[in-house]
Design a protein around this motif. Sequence first.
Motif, PDB file in Angstrom:
ATOM      1  N   GLY A  50       0.775  -1.228   0.000  1.00 45.46           N
ATOM      2  CA  GLY A  50       0.000   0.000   0.000  1.00 45.46           C
ATOM      3  C   GLY A  50       0.807   1.279   0.000  1.00 45.46           C
ATOM      4  O   GLY A  50       0.239   2.378   0.063  1.00 45.46           O
ATOM      5  N   LEU A  51       2.139   1.177  -0.077  1.00 41.85           N
ATOM      6  CA  LEU A  51       2.954   2.372  -0.139  1.00 41.85           C
ATOM      7  C   LEU A  51       2.786   3.054  -1.491  1.00 41.85           C
ATOM      8  O   LEU A  51       2.474   2.412  -2.496  1.00 41.85           O
ATOM      9  N   SER A  52       3.024   4.362  -1.518  1.00 39.54           N
ATOM     10  CA  SER A  52       2.975   5.087  -2.780  1.00 39.54           C
ATOM     11  C   SER A  52       4.199   4.738  -3.620  1.00 39.54           C
ATOM     12  O   SER A  52       5.202   4.224  -3.116  1.00 39.54           O
ATOM     13  N   GLN A  53       4.125   5.032  -4.900  1.00 40.42           N
ATOM     14  CA  GLN A  53       5.250   4.738  -5.789  1.00 40.42           C
ATOM     15  C   GLN A  53       6.490   5.519  -5.366  1.00 40.42           C
ATOM     16  O   GLN A  53       7.609   4.993  -5.416  1.00 40.42           O
ATOM     17  N   ALA A  54       6.303   6.748  -4.927  1.00 41.49           N
ATOM     18  CA  ALA A  54       7.443   7.568  -4.502  1.00 41.49           C
ATOM     19  C   ALA A  54       8.102   6.976  -3.258  1.00 41.49           C
ATOM     20  O   ALA A  54       9.342   6.901  -3.169  1.00 41.49           O
ATOM     21  N   GLU A  55       7.280   6.561  -2.289  1.00 44.64           N
ATOM     22  CA  GLU A  55       7.824   5.966  -1.070  1.00 44.64           C
ATOM     23  C   GLU A  55       8.551   4.666  -1.370  1.00 44.64           C
ATOM     24  O   GLU A  55       9.649   4.417  -0.856  1.00 44.64           O
ATOM     25  N   ALA A  56       7.942   3.828  -2.203  1.00 47.56           N
ATOM     26  CA  ALA A  56       8.549   2.544  -2.544  1.00 47.56           C
ATOM     27  C   ALA A  56       9.857   2.731  -3.292  1.00 47.56           C
ATOM     28  O   ALA A  56      10.848   2.030  -3.045  1.00 47.56           O
ATOM     29  N   SER A  57       9.888   3.701  -4.191  1.00 49.54           N
ATOM     30  CA  SER A  57      11.100   3.961  -4.958  1.00 49.54           C
ATOM     31  C   SER A  57      12.233   4.459  -4.054  1.00 49.54           C
ATOM     32  O   SER A  57      13.390   4.049  -4.195  1.00 49.54           O
ATOM     33  N   GLU A  58      11.878   5.326  -3.112  1.00 48.49           N
ATOM     34  CA  GLU A  58      12.898   5.863  -2.198  1.00 48.49           C
ATOM     35  C   GLU A  58      13.515   4.760  -1.347  1.00 48.49           C
ATOM     36  O   GLU A  58      14.747   4.675  -1.208  1.00 48.49           O
ATOM     37  N   ARG A  59      12.670   3.896  -0.784  1.00 50.07           N
ATOM     38  CA  ARG A  59      13.215   2.826   0.056  1.00 50.07           C
ATOM     39  C   ARG A  59      13.993   1.814  -0.786  1.00 50.07           C
ATOM     40  O   ARG A  59      15.037   1.324  -0.361  1.00 50.07           O
ATOM     41  N   ALA A  60      13.507   1.499  -1.975  1.00 56.76           N
ATOM     42  CA  ALA A  60      14.221   0.562  -2.837  1.00 56.76           C
ATOM     43  C   ALA A  60      15.595   1.110  -3.201  1.00 56.76           C
ATOM     44  O   ALA A  60      16.588   0.367  -3.217  1.00 56.76           O
ATOM     45  N   THR A  61      15.667   2.398  -3.464  1.00 60.85           N
ATOM     46  CA  THR A  61      16.954   3.027  -3.782  1.00 60.85           C
ATOM     47  C   THR A  61      17.905   2.952  -2.589  1.00 60.85           C
ATOM     48  O   THR A  61      19.100   2.658  -2.745  1.00 60.85           O
ATOM     49  N   GLN A  62      17.380   3.193  -1.389  1.00 59.47           N
ATOM     50  CA  GLN A  62      18.201   3.110  -0.179  1.00 59.47           C
ATOM     51  C   GLN A  62      18.736   1.700   0.025  1.00 59.47           C
ATOM     52  O   GLN A  62      19.905   1.510   0.385  1.00 59.47           O
ATOM     53  N   LEU A  63      17.887   0.700  -0.197  1.00 63.72           N
ATOM     54  CA  LEU A  63      18.317  -0.685  -0.003  1.00 63.72           C
ATOM     55  C   LEU A  63      19.366  -1.093  -1.036  1.00 63.72           C
ATOM     56  O   LEU A  63      20.339  -1.780  -0.698  1.00 63.72           O
ATOM     57  N   LEU A  64      19.189  -0.679  -2.282  1.00 64.64           N
ATOM     58  CA  LEU A  64      20.188  -0.989  -3.295  1.00 64.64           C
ATOM     59  C   LEU A  64      21.524  -0.339  -2.949  1.00 64.64           C
ATOM     60  O   LEU A  64      22.589  -0.944  -3.130  1.00 64.64           O
ATOM     61  N   ASP A  65      21.473   0.873  -2.446  1.00 62.68           N
ATOM     62  CA  ASP A  65      22.696   1.551  -2.037  1.00 62.68           C
ATOM     63  C   ASP A  65      23.339   0.819  -0.866  1.00 62.68           C
ATOM     64  O   ASP A  65      24.567   0.631  -0.836  1.00 62.68           O
ATOM     65  N   TYR A  66      22.511   0.380   0.067  1.00 62.81           N
ATOM     66  CA  TYR A  66      23.028  -0.337   1.231  1.00 62.81           C
ATOM     67  C   TYR A  66      23.667  -1.652   0.822  1.00 62.81           C
ATOM     68  O   TYR A  66      24.682  -2.073   1.388  1.00 62.81           O
ATOM     69  N   MET A  67      23.091  -2.307  -0.176  1.00 62.06           N
ATOM     70  CA  MET A  67      23.637  -3.574  -0.667  1.00 62.06           C
ATOM     71  C   MET A  67      24.770  -3.363  -1.670  1.00 62.06           C
ATOM     72  O   MET A  67      25.265  -4.318  -2.265  1.00 62.06           O
ATOM     73  N   LYS A  68      25.132  -2.090  -1.886  1.00 60.83           N
ATOM     74  CA  LYS A  68      26.271  -1.721  -2.745  1.00 60.83           C
ATOM     75  C   LYS A  68      26.051  -2.086  -4.216  1.00 60.83           C
ATOM     76  O   LYS A  68      26.996  -2.424  -4.939  1.00 60.83           O
ATOM     77  N   ILE A  69      24.805  -1.971  -4.670  1.00 59.63           N
ATOM     78  CA  ILE A  69      24.519  -2.218  -6.084  1.00 59.63           C
ATOM     79  C   ILE A  69      23.563  -1.148  -6.635  1.00 59.63           C
ATOM     80  O   ILE A  69      22.804  -1.408  -7.572  1.00 59.63           O
ATOM     81  N   ALA A  70      23.636   0.061  -6.066  1.00 63.08           N
ATOM     82  CA  ALA A  70      22.768   1.134  -6.544  1.00 63.08           C
ATOM     83  C   ALA A  70      23.020   1.442  -8.014  1.00 63.08           C
ATOM     84  O   ALA A  70      22.100   1.862  -8.734  1.00 63.08           O
ATOM     85  N   HIS A  71      24.242   1.226  -8.473  1.00 66.25           N
ATOM     86  CA  HIS A  71      24.578   1.504  -9.867  1.00 66.25           C
ATOM     87  C   HIS A  71      23.925   0.515 -10.838  1.00 66.25           C
ATOM     88  O   HIS A  71      23.972   0.705 -12.053  1.00 66.25           O
ATOM     89  N   ARG A  72      23.277  -0.527 -10.299  1.00 70.55           N
ATOM     90  CA  ARG A  72      22.618  -1.527 -11.137  1.00 70.55           C
ATOM     91  C   ARG A  72      21.090  -1.422 -11.048  1.00 70.55           C
ATOM     92  O   ARG A  72      20.376  -2.320 -11.503  1.00 70.55           O
ATOM     93  N   ALA A  73      20.599  -0.323 -10.514  1.00 69.06           N
ATOM     94  CA  ALA A  73      19.161  -0.175 -10.233  1.00 69.06           C
ATOM     95  C   ALA A  73      18.293  -0.365 -11.464  1.00 69.06           C
ATOM     96  O   ALA A  73      17.200  -0.946 -11.386  1.00 69.06           O
TER      97      ALA A  73
END
Length: 227
Positions: A117-140
């Motif tokens: 039920g999260l908004s697209q903006a909220e989901a995108s922000e958290r997904a970006t944070q997690l990819l960065d945390y997992m050190k693969i943000a450059h592969r988003a």
Amino acid sequence: MSATHALELRDVKRHYHQGARTLAVLDDANLSIEPGEMVALVAPSGAGKSTLLHLAGLLEQPDGGDVFIGGTACGRLSDDDRTAIRRNQIGFVYQFHHLLPEFSALENIMIPQLVRGLSQAEASERATQLLDYMKIAHRADHRPPELSGGEQQRVAIARAVANAPLLLLADEPTGNLDPQTAGYVFDALEALVQQSGLSALIATHNYDLAARMDRRVTIAEGKVKAG
């Protein structure tokens, strides 16, 4: 029972019928996992590891005893209530990543959040944070076929924790990876657990990785015992 347990299996029984024969896979099995604890489940094939994970993840119901998630008794809940707990409080990682090939890494992590039920903006922000945390943000923006095996599994882990669950259940999460890549993936998972307070039960045959966890358990004669 302490309500602080992320997971508790209390006197859990699970039997399967093979013709006239009854096979007792789990028989009065007990296990508790605290917040922030990583527990390795190491047992021979056929001992009941997958059954235990399915029960802990509310994918199967016990024949006796009960399963508690965050202090809530789940064994006799309705299907809808069990589904809600699985969606909101439990994350799953398997040996194969099971990412949706037509979506990017970022979109794969967004999907469970959008379902919640999260908004697209909220989901995108958290997904970006997690990819960065997992050190693969450059592969988003890359789709799964364009990612290496280690990158795919890191995206799968990020997807599993996208809804900030209490508990992560992993079944051989590094089983398809070479030793060096398995180490990188486990490093990322370990850091995530330590920083977030997430609890994790990880079935593995990798004894080196099991030795790095807080505790090891096994299954013998239907019981969960120290490994």
